[in-house]
Design a protein around this motif. Structure first.
Motif, PDB file in Angstrom:
ATOM      1  N   ASP A 190       0.825  -1.206   0.000  1.00 24.44           N
ATOM      2  CA  ASP A 190       0.000   0.000   0.000  1.00 24.44           C
ATOM      3  C   ASP A 190       0.857   1.253   0.000  1.00 24.44           C
ATOM      4  O   ASP A 190       0.481   2.269  -0.598  1.00 24.44           O
ATOM      5  CB  ASP A 190      -0.943  -0.007   1.212  1.00 24.44           C
ATOM      6  CG  ASP A 190      -2.121  -0.949   1.027  1.00 24.44           C
ATOM      7  OD1 ASP A 190      -2.638  -1.029  -0.105  1.00 24.44           O
ATOM      8  OD2 ASP A 190      -2.519  -1.610   2.001  1.00 24.44           O
ATOM      9  N   LEU A 191       1.998   1.203   0.656  1.00 19.32           N
ATOM     10  CA  LEU A 191       2.892   2.355   0.644  1.00 19.32           C
ATOM     11  C   LEU A 191       3.439   2.608  -0.754  1.00 19.32           C
ATOM     12  O   LEU A 191       3.665   3.762  -1.145  1.00 19.32           O
ATOM     13  CB  LEU A 191       4.040   2.134   1.623  1.00 19.32           C
ATOM     14  CG  LEU A 191       4.850   3.367   2.011  1.00 19.32           C
ATOM     15  CD1 LEU A 191       3.961   4.440   2.634  1.00 19.32           C
ATOM     16  CD2 LEU A 191       5.972   2.998   2.955  1.00 19.32           C
ATOM     17  N   PHE A 192       3.624   1.542  -1.533  1.00 18.16           N
ATOM     18  CA  PHE A 192       4.066   1.708  -2.919  1.00 18.16           C
ATOM     19  C   PHE A 192       3.032   2.484  -3.730  1.00 18.16           C
ATOM     20  O   PHE A 192       3.383   3.247  -4.631  1.00 18.16           O
ATOM     21  CB  PHE A 192       4.329   0.351  -3.569  1.00 18.16           C
ATOM     22  CG  PHE A 192       5.692  -0.222  -3.256  1.00 18.16           C
ATOM     23  CD1 PHE A 192       6.513   0.327  -2.289  1.00 18.16           C
ATOM     24  CD2 PHE A 192       6.161  -1.337  -3.944  1.00 18.16           C
ATOM     25  CE1 PHE A 192       7.756  -0.199  -2.003  1.00 18.16           C
ATOM     26  CE2 PHE A 192       7.409  -1.873  -3.674  1.00 18.16           C
ATOM     27  CZ  PHE A 192       8.215  -1.304  -2.710  1.00 18.16           C
TER      28      PHE A 192
ATOM     29  N   THR B   4       6.316  -3.446  -8.941  1.00 19.66           N
ATOM     30  CA  THR B   4       6.867  -4.379  -7.955  1.00 19.66           C
ATOM     31  C   THR B   4       7.711  -5.451  -8.615  1.00 19.66           C
ATOM     32  O   THR B   4       8.813  -5.771  -8.153  1.00 19.66           O
ATOM     33  CB  THR B   4       5.728  -5.024  -7.148  1.00 19.66           C
ATOM     34  OG1 THR B   4       4.959  -4.003  -6.499  1.00 19.66           O
ATOM     35  CG2 THR B   4       6.275  -5.983  -6.096  1.00 19.66           C
ATOM     36  N   VAL B   5       7.209  -6.032  -9.701  1.00 20.34           N
ATOM     37  CA  VAL B   5       7.957  -7.081 -10.396  1.00 20.34           C
ATOM     38  C   VAL B   5       9.254  -6.523 -10.965  1.00 20.34           C
ATOM     39  O   VAL B   5      10.289  -7.203 -10.975  1.00 20.34           O
ATOM     40  CB  VAL B   5       7.093  -7.714 -11.509  1.00 20.34           C
ATOM     41  CG1 VAL B   5       7.912  -8.683 -12.343  1.00 20.34           C
ATOM     42  CG2 VAL B   5       5.899  -8.443 -10.902  1.00 20.34           C
ATOM     43  N   ALA B   6       9.223  -5.264 -11.424  1.00 21.08           N
ATOM     44  CA  ALA B   6      10.440  -4.645 -11.947  1.00 21.08           C
ATOM     45  C   ALA B   6      11.477  -4.459 -10.847  1.00 21.08           C
ATOM     46  O   ALA B   6      12.686  -4.528 -11.096  1.00 21.08           O
ATOM     47  CB  ALA B   6      10.113  -3.300 -12.589  1.00 21.08           C
ATOM     48  N   GLN B   7      11.020  -4.236  -9.626  1.00 22.53           N
ATOM     49  CA  GLN B   7      11.930  -4.058  -8.508  1.00 22.53           C
ATOM     50  C   GLN B   7      12.411  -5.395  -7.931  1.00 22.53           C
ATOM     51  O   GLN B   7      13.598  -5.571  -7.648  1.00 22.53           O
ATOM     52  CB  GLN B   7      11.239  -3.245  -7.403  1.00 22.53           C
ATOM     53  CG  GLN B   7      11.018  -1.781  -7.752  1.00 22.53           C
ATOM     54  CD  GLN B   7      12.009  -0.860  -7.080  1.00 22.53           C
ATOM     55  OE1 GLN B   7      12.263  -0.962  -5.891  1.00 22.53           O
ATOM     56  NE2 GLN B   7      12.583   0.064  -7.856  1.00 22.53           N
TER      57      GLN B   7
ATOM     58  N   PRO C  36      16.069   1.125  -5.621  1.00 21.94           N
ATOM     59  CA  PRO C  36      15.411   0.025  -4.900  1.00 21.94           C
ATOM     60  C   PRO C  36      14.673   0.552  -3.662  1.00 21.94           C
ATOM     61  O   PRO C  36      15.245   1.288  -2.859  1.00 21.94           O
ATOM     62  CB  PRO C  36      16.577  -0.882  -4.515  1.00 21.94           C
ATOM     63  CG  PRO C  36      17.643  -0.587  -5.521  1.00 21.94           C
ATOM     64  CD  PRO C  36      17.511   0.878  -5.811  1.00 21.94           C
ATOM     65  N   LEU C  37      13.415   0.168  -3.527  1.00 24.13           N
ATOM     66  CA  LEU C  37      12.586   0.680  -2.440  1.00 24.13           C
ATOM     67  C   LEU C  37      12.413  -0.289  -1.277  1.00 24.13           C
ATOM     68  O   LEU C  37      12.138   0.131  -0.150  1.00 24.13           O
ATOM     69  CB  LEU C  37      11.192   1.057  -2.963  1.00 24.13           C
ATOM     70  CG  LEU C  37      11.094   2.059  -4.117  1.00 24.13           C
ATOM     71  CD1 LEU C  37       9.643   2.473  -4.298  1.00 24.13           C
ATOM     72  CD2 LEU C  37      11.973   3.270  -3.886  1.00 24.13           C
ATOM     73  N   LEU C  38      12.549  -1.589  -1.522  1.00 22.57           N
ATOM     74  CA  LEU C  38      12.203  -2.565  -0.495  1.00 22.57           C
ATOM     75  C   LEU C  38      13.086  -2.487   0.740  1.00 22.57           C
ATOM     76  O   LEU C  38      12.630  -2.756   1.853  1.00 22.57           O
ATOM     77  CB  LEU C  38      12.259  -3.982  -1.075  1.00 22.57           C
ATOM     78  CG  LEU C  38      11.053  -4.404  -1.914  1.00 22.57           C
ATOM     79  CD1 LEU C  38      11.344  -5.719  -2.624  1.00 22.57           C
ATOM     80  CD2 LEU C  38       9.817  -4.559  -1.035  1.00 22.57           C
ATOM     81  N   ALA C  39      14.330  -2.140   0.577  1.00 22.20           N
ATOM     82  CA  ALA C  39      15.255  -2.130   1.719  1.00 22.20           C
ATOM     83  C   ALA C  39      15.142  -0.876   2.571  1.00 22.20           C
ATOM     84  O   ALA C  39      15.747  -0.800   3.645  1.00 22.20           O
ATOM     85  CB  ALA C  39      16.692  -2.296   1.224  1.00 22.20           C
TER      86      ALA C  39
END
Length: 223
Positions: free
Chosen positions: A130-132, A152-155, A199-202
């Motif tokens: 949801d934050l994405f 998301t898949v691209a990341q 990259p956003l996940l980290a």
């Protein structure tokens, strides 16, 4: 010239694929992806694991194994307009979304069964879905969701978002080809932004609640 042969798909997976393609409910890919996690080709599942573990930021995430507490919506609501926290709270409220829902996704358990490392990456990913939406500016319409899963898949590739990204164009091609340009534009928008962005996940986004959203978008190449 010989060509590689495709693996035999489990009959349950084939049935789930057909059911998903027959339904226009955007949630139809959920049971399909769950079935894939259970009975999908093992080499394909391992490939997803390998891609997730090799994605940018994965090593950093696995060092600290950060997971955030459930956001305090009252605190976020009191933040200044335009901050990440305030815009996240506004997004949840306007769309009637439960902040805990994706944190309890059955996909998290399914990934943990494949290993603690991929399980952690998936769990943090579901915390950030949801934050994405807020960071990218993509809405919760069907096309907005396609944009977010493509981003998301691209990341960091994962079975569930990839299933949506792959199956919705096939569904439209079969039933409503006049909509094909719209779905392909949505996929392209999300994919290109996901490849361009840092990259956003980290990132520990919960430490940035009070920071202006526009500032964060610029810092992470989301504009």
């Amino acid at each position: 010239m010989s060509h590689p042969t495709s693996p035999d798909l489990d009959p349950e997976l084939i049935s789930g694929l057909l059911e998903s393609l027959a339904s226009w409910d955007p949630r139809a890919s959920v049971p399909l992806a769950h079935t894939f996690m259970r009975v999908g080709d093992e080499e394909a599942l391992k490939a997803f694991d390998d891609m997730a573990l090799a994605s940018p930021g994965a090593k950093e995430m696995l060092k600290d194994r950060y997971l955030s507490p459930t956001p305090d919506l009252m605190y976020l609501a009191g933040l200044a307009d335009g901050t990440l926290g305030k815009e996240f709270e506004r997004y949840l409220t306007l769309n009637g979304l439960d902040v805990t829902l994706l944190r309890e996704s059955a996909f998290i358990e399914a990934h943990h069964k494949r290993g603690d490392d991929v399980g952690h990456l998936a769990e943090r990913g579901f915390q950030l879905h949801d934050l994405f939406h807020v960071l990218t500016g993509y809405d919760t319409t069907p096309l907005g969701e396609v944009r977010v899963v493509s981003f998301t898949v691209a990341q960091a590739p994962a079975p569930y978002p990839a299933m949506i990204m792959a199956s919705r164009p096939l569904q439209i091609l079969l039933y409503r080809p006049q909509l094909l340009p719209f779905i392909m534009d949505a996929i392209t928008d999300g994919w290109v932004l996901g490849r361009k962005a840092k990259p956003l996940l980290a990132v520990h986004w919960e430490k940035h609640w009070e920071q202006p959203l526009a500032e964060l978008r610029k810092a992470y190449d989301l504009v």
